[in-house]
Enzyme design. Structure first.
Site, PDB file in Angstrom:
ATOM      1  N   HIS A   1      28.014  32.494  76.876  1.00 60.07           N
ATOM      2  CA  HIS A   1      26.982  32.663  77.900  1.00 60.07           C
ATOM      3  C   HIS A   1      26.006  33.752  77.455  1.00 60.07           C
ATOM      4  O   HIS A   1      26.299  34.531  76.548  1.00 60.07           O
ATOM      5  CB  HIS A   1      27.597  33.188  79.206  1.00 60.07           C
ATOM      6  CG  HIS A   1      28.675  32.356  79.796  1.00 60.07           C
ATOM      7  ND1 HIS A   1      28.465  31.533  80.869  1.00 60.07           N
ATOM      8  CD2 HIS A   1      30.003  32.255  79.503  1.00 60.07           C
ATOM      9  CE1 HIS A   1      29.616  30.941  81.215  1.00 60.07           C
ATOM     10  NE2 HIS A   1      30.557  31.365  80.390  1.00 60.07           N
TER      11      HIS A   1
ATOM     12  N   ASP B   1      21.955  28.904  79.594  1.00 54.77           N
ATOM     13  CA  ASP B   1      22.419  29.967  78.690  1.00 54.77           C
ATOM     14  C   ASP B   1      23.447  29.450  77.693  1.00 54.77           C
ATOM     15  O   ASP B   1      24.102  28.455  77.960  1.00 54.77           O
ATOM     16  CB  ASP B   1      22.993  31.142  79.516  1.00 54.77           C
ATOM     17  CG  ASP B   1      24.234  30.780  80.331  1.00 54.77           C
ATOM     18  OD1 ASP B   1      24.160  29.814  81.121  1.00 54.77           O
ATOM     19  OD2 ASP B   1      25.275  31.439  80.164  1.00 54.77           O
TER      20      ASP B   1
ATOM     21  N   HIS C   1      27.308  27.496  77.611  1.00 57.35           N
ATOM     22  CA  HIS C   1      27.402  27.181  79.044  1.00 57.35           C
ATOM     23  C   HIS C   1      26.496  25.999  79.370  1.00 57.35           C
ATOM     24  O   HIS C   1      26.839  25.124  80.155  1.00 57.35           O
ATOM     25  CB  HIS C   1      27.014  28.422  79.873  1.00 57.35           C
ATOM     26  CG  HIS C   1      27.474  28.357  81.296  1.00 57.35           C
ATOM     27  ND1 HIS C   1      27.055  29.244  82.240  1.00 57.35           N
ATOM     28  CD2 HIS C   1      28.308  27.491  81.935  1.00 57.35           C
ATOM     29  CE1 HIS C   1      27.625  28.934  83.406  1.00 57.35           C
ATOM     30  NE2 HIS C   1      28.383  27.873  83.241  1.00 57.35           N
TER      31      HIS C   1
ATOM     32  N   GLU D   1      30.214  36.644  77.588  1.00 59.75           N
ATOM     33  CA  GLU D   1      28.816  36.860  77.992  1.00 59.75           C
ATOM     34  C   GLU D   1      28.146  37.759  76.958  1.00 59.75           C
ATOM     35  O   GLU D   1      28.701  38.792  76.580  1.00 59.75           O
ATOM     36  CB  GLU D   1      28.735  37.586  79.346  1.00 59.75           C
ATOM     37  CG  GLU D   1      29.256  36.805  80.529  1.00 59.75           C
ATOM     38  CD  GLU D   1      28.201  35.905  81.177  1.00 59.75           C
ATOM     39  OE1 GLU D   1      27.047  35.884  80.680  1.00 59.75           O
ATOM     40  OE2 GLU D   1      28.549  35.235  82.164  1.00 59.75           O
TER      41      GLU D   1
END
Ligand SMILES: [Zn+2]
Length: 244
Positions: A29, A141, A131, A91
């Site tokens: 992500h 993303d 993602h 992330e």
């Protein structure tokens, strides 16, 4: 198995639960915050990710790998659902949500972290996803500037190879790779998600809220007739066949 293998900062989240399936996927992500802001934001939304990579490459761990973090939402890949139960989520902090180049130190940290995870959990290259790959009608993303080619050169995920398939059925190829092709809209969104990852120069639109609310613009439909797109798909489809 040691599930705390990597040296990193800890910011334990309370937003997780038990996995229902074994780990077999890795989901990448990007988030438009630094790590400290991002951790606070995820907590506020009752979401979480196993790892967050800050602008300077520092790695934070928020959920133990053995637990099910809440990062994927409604999503699917290769017909599998409940991706949260099957995956580890990372992330990467990026102010423009992956529209411009990522910081080198972040990518260096990300490559080491991914290699470490892939080796311990034996994650197959065809199960390393964006993602936007697993939720193509909702998510954009980590974004079109994410360096998938560089990751693949470090044995993380799949990139182009020498051979092309002669297949011409777009739905069949997208679906085989893993994308959701249940409806015409899904096919269009998945074609766009494919380009975000494998043919980013085709992505002209910023991933604004407006785009995400209306994921069926004319350019997605036009893509299905685009010879460059079809040829890229025939190549990537061939590479995915090596892993099935
Ligand atoms: Zn995401």
């Amino acid at each position: 198995m040691n599930s705390q293998p990597f040296v990193c900062n800890a910011a334990p989240s309370i937003h997780y639960n038990q996995r229902q399936h074994p780990i077999e996927m890795l989901v990448i992500h990007s988030m438009a915050h630094n790590a400290v802001e991002g951790i606070a934001r995820l907590n506020e939304l009752k979401l979480s990710s196993h790892y967050i990579i800050d602008f300077d490459g520092t790695i934070w761990q928020c959920v133990d790998e053995k637990n099910r973090a809440w990062h994927a939402g409604i999503s699917s890949w290769q017909g599998l659902t409940d991706i949260n139960s099957r995956s580890i989520g990372i992330e990467v902090c990026h102010r423009s949500l992956g529209q411009s180049a990522f910081n080198r130190r972040q990518i260096k940290s990300l490559i080491l972290l991914c290699q470490n995870i892939i080796n311990r959990w034996h994650i197959s290259p065809d199960k390393i996803v964006a993602h936007s790959d697993i939720a193509p009608n909702r998510k954009a993303d980590p974004g079109k500037a994410f360096p998938w080619q560089e990751l693949a050169a470090n044995n993380i995920g799949i990139w182009y190879g020498a051979r092309f398939s002669e297949e011409t059925d777009i739905k069949k190829m997208l679906s085989f790779i893993g994308y959701n092709t249940e409806t015409e809209q899904n096919i269009c969104c998945s074609a766009y998600a494919f380009c975000r990852r494998f043919l980013p120069r085709k992505i002209k639109t910023m991933p604004t809220r407006r785009l995400l609310d209306n994921p069926y613009p004319k350019e997605n439909i036009a893509l299905l007739e685009d010879s460059e797109f079809i040829s890229a798909l025939q190549n990537i489809y061939m590479q995915y066949q090596l892993y099935r």
